[in-house]
Scaffold this motif. Structure first.
Motif, PDB file in Angstrom:
ATOM      1  N   UNK A  18       0.838  -1.197   0.000  1.00  0.00           N
ATOM      2  CA  UNK A  18       0.000   0.000   0.000  1.00  0.00           C
ATOM      3  C   UNK A  18       0.874   1.248   0.000  1.00  0.00           C
ATOM      4  N   UNK A  19       0.342   2.307  -0.575  1.00  0.00           N
ATOM      5  CA  UNK A  19       1.101   3.558  -0.654  1.00  0.00           C
ATOM      6  C   UNK A  19       2.395   3.388  -1.424  1.00  0.00           C
ATOM      7  N   UNK A  20       2.314   2.674  -2.555  1.00  0.00           N
ATOM      8  CA  UNK A  20       3.555   2.316  -3.263  1.00  0.00           C
ATOM      9  C   UNK A  20       3.780   3.061  -4.573  1.00  0.00           C
ATOM     10  N   UNK A  21       3.108   4.193  -4.760  1.00  0.00           N
ATOM     11  CA  UNK A  21       3.352   4.972  -5.980  1.00  0.00           C
ATOM     12  C   UNK A  21       4.562   5.899  -5.812  1.00  0.00           C
ATOM     13  N   UNK A  22       5.057   6.000  -4.567  1.00  0.00           N
ATOM     14  CA  UNK A  22       6.244   6.848  -4.331  1.00  0.00           C
ATOM     15  C   UNK A  22       6.901   6.460  -3.007  1.00  0.00           C
ATOM     16  N   UNK A  23       8.032   7.102  -2.723  1.00  0.00           N
ATOM     17  CA  UNK A  23       8.685   6.970  -1.424  1.00  0.00           C
ATOM     18  C   UNK A  23       9.085   5.564  -1.024  1.00  0.00           C
ATOM     19  N   UNK A  24       8.950   5.274   0.268  1.00  0.00           N
ATOM     20  CA  UNK A  24       9.362   3.981   0.816  1.00  0.00           C
ATOM     21  C   UNK A  24       8.565   2.841   0.183  1.00  0.00           C
ATOM     22  N   UNK A  25       7.271   3.052  -0.009  1.00  0.00           N
ATOM     23  CA  UNK A  25       6.434   2.004  -0.598  1.00  0.00           C
ATOM     24  C   UNK A  25       6.880   1.586  -1.984  1.00  0.00           C
ATOM     25  N   UNK A  26       7.207   2.564  -2.798  1.00  0.00           N
ATOM     26  CA  UNK A  26       7.680   2.273  -4.159  1.00  0.00           C
ATOM     27  C   UNK A  26       9.015   1.537  -4.126  1.00  0.00           C
ATOM     28  N   UNK A  45      -4.444   7.110  -6.296  1.00  0.00           N
ATOM     29  CA  UNK A  45      -4.557   7.596  -7.674  1.00  0.00           C
ATOM     30  C   UNK A  45      -4.151   6.518  -8.690  1.00  0.00           C
ATOM     31  N   UNK A  46      -5.104   6.084  -9.510  1.00  0.00           N
ATOM     32  CA  UNK A  46      -4.828   5.027 -10.489  1.00  0.00           C
ATOM     33  C   UNK A  46      -3.734   5.441 -11.477  1.00  0.00           C
ATOM     34  N   UNK A  47      -3.729   6.688 -11.898  1.00  0.00           N
ATOM     35  CA  UNK A  47      -2.696   7.158 -12.836  1.00  0.00           C
ATOM     36  C   UNK A  47      -1.300   7.026 -12.241  1.00  0.00           C
ATOM     37  N   UNK A  48      -1.186   7.380 -10.961  1.00  0.00           N
ATOM     38  CA  UNK A  48       0.119   7.280 -10.276  1.00  0.00           C
ATOM     39  C   UNK A  48       0.556   5.814 -10.205  1.00  0.00           C
ATOM     40  N   UNK A  50      -0.352   3.423 -12.327  1.00  0.00           N
ATOM     41  CA  UNK A  50      -0.037   2.990 -13.691  1.00  0.00           C
ATOM     42  C   UNK A  50       1.342   3.461 -14.140  1.00  0.00           C
ATOM     43  N   UNK A  51       1.731   4.650 -13.698  1.00  0.00           N
ATOM     44  CA  UNK A  51       3.047   5.193 -14.040  1.00  0.00           C
ATOM     45  C   UNK A  51       4.156   4.307 -13.466  1.00  0.00           C
ATOM     46  N   UNK A  52       3.985   3.893 -12.222  1.00  0.00           N
ATOM     47  CA  UNK A  52       4.992   3.030 -11.576  1.00  0.00           C
ATOM     48  C   UNK A  52       5.014   1.654 -12.241  1.00  0.00           C
ATOM     49  N   UNK A  53       3.839   1.123 -12.551  1.00  0.00           N
ATOM     50  CA  UNK A  53       3.761  -0.185 -13.218  1.00  0.00           C
ATOM     51  C   UNK A  53       4.506  -0.142 -14.552  1.00  0.00           C
TER      52      UNK A  53
END
Length: 258
Positions: A18-26, A45-48, A50-53
């Motif tokens: 969870x919370x993995x679109x940025x920071x420690x989670x990513x 945010x689904x867009x965020x 999708x960007x990481x994926x």
């Protein structure tokens, strides 16, 4: 027992972070994926997501993105349901998403702020863990990793309610470990120190505060999100098979700093 390199491998495992679109989670999601897991990138945010994926897939890693506001029960249900439908089940859950909307004295925070912090930082990990329980049991076990904070272990200044929510998360972790061990499920908590993320920007962007903190740390510096990966990969994998109910710091020595 297989050799140690094999024990760290996560091929065939499915991990929700969870919370993995940025920071420690990513960073954690990347570490798990690099060790072979298929990761579910999740944030509001689904867009965020999708960007990481897309970034992970370009690097040859296996990932899907499912948006989820972890404070909302219908979205937590959807996250688990979609993961099981698309990937067959869940082996690893990293409860990383958290909030800290206030910085200041305890008495200045309103009741609504208290409720919001507890809703996201404590209730959501409890509920989400309960939701993945059935799938983990079905698969013969699993690993839950709750991301807490050194603030759960010692009081800082201005973070009282956040600290309280994270301290409660440690006890939740221990109860999960005790109750669910019979299902082959392990639960552990990680307590990062000051890590350079957007979440902690109020601290490290203030040069005076940063210098004061870094002066006291044995490591002499704040940490980077990537420095949380190794510990989580250990706890998620067979290399950490005998580790459950534990609380582990990754804090540059913050807890021993004078």
């Amino acid at each position: 027992m297989s050799n140690i390199k094999q024990q760290f491998k996560l091929e065939g495992k499915v991990a929700i972070i969870t919370g993995s679109s940025k920071g420690i989670g990513k960073a954690i999601a990347r570490g798990l994926a690099e060790n072979g897991a298929t990761v579910v990138i999740s944030s509001r945010d689904q867009d965020a997501c999708d960007t990481v994926v897309a970034e992970f897939e370009t690097a040859g890693l296996k990932a899907i993105g499912i948006a989820c506001h972890i404070g909302k029960e219908d979205q937590r249900q959807n996250l688990v349901k979609q993961t099981v439908t698309q990937l067959g089940g869940i082996d690893i859950l990293v409860n990383n998403a958290a909030i800290n909307p206030v910085f200041g004295p305890l008495e200045d925070a309103g009741e609504a702020i208290f409720d919001k912090i507890m809703e996201v930082n404590l209730k959501a990990p409890w509920m989400l863990s309960n939701r993945v329980l059935a799938s983990m049991r079905e698969r013969g076990g699993g690993s839950i990793i709750n991301i807490a904070s050194v603030e759960a272990l010692t009081p800082g200044m201005g973070l009282g309610l956040y600290s309280t929510s994270k301290a409660a998360l440690l006890m939740l972790t221990k109860n999960q470990a005790k109750e669910w061990g019979k299902h082959g499920i392990r639960s552990n908590a990680v307590c990062p120190g000051l890590i350079k993320t957007k979440f902690s920007a109020a601290l490290w962007q203030n040069e005076k505060i940063l210098q004061k903190i870094e002066k006291t740390l044995p490591s002499g510096r704040m940490g980077m999100p990537e420095e949380m990966e190794g510990l989580v990969c250990l706890l998620a994998s067979d290399a950490g098979a005998y580790m459950t109910g534990g609380v582990y710091t990754a804090d540059g020595g913050y807890m021993i700093a004078g």
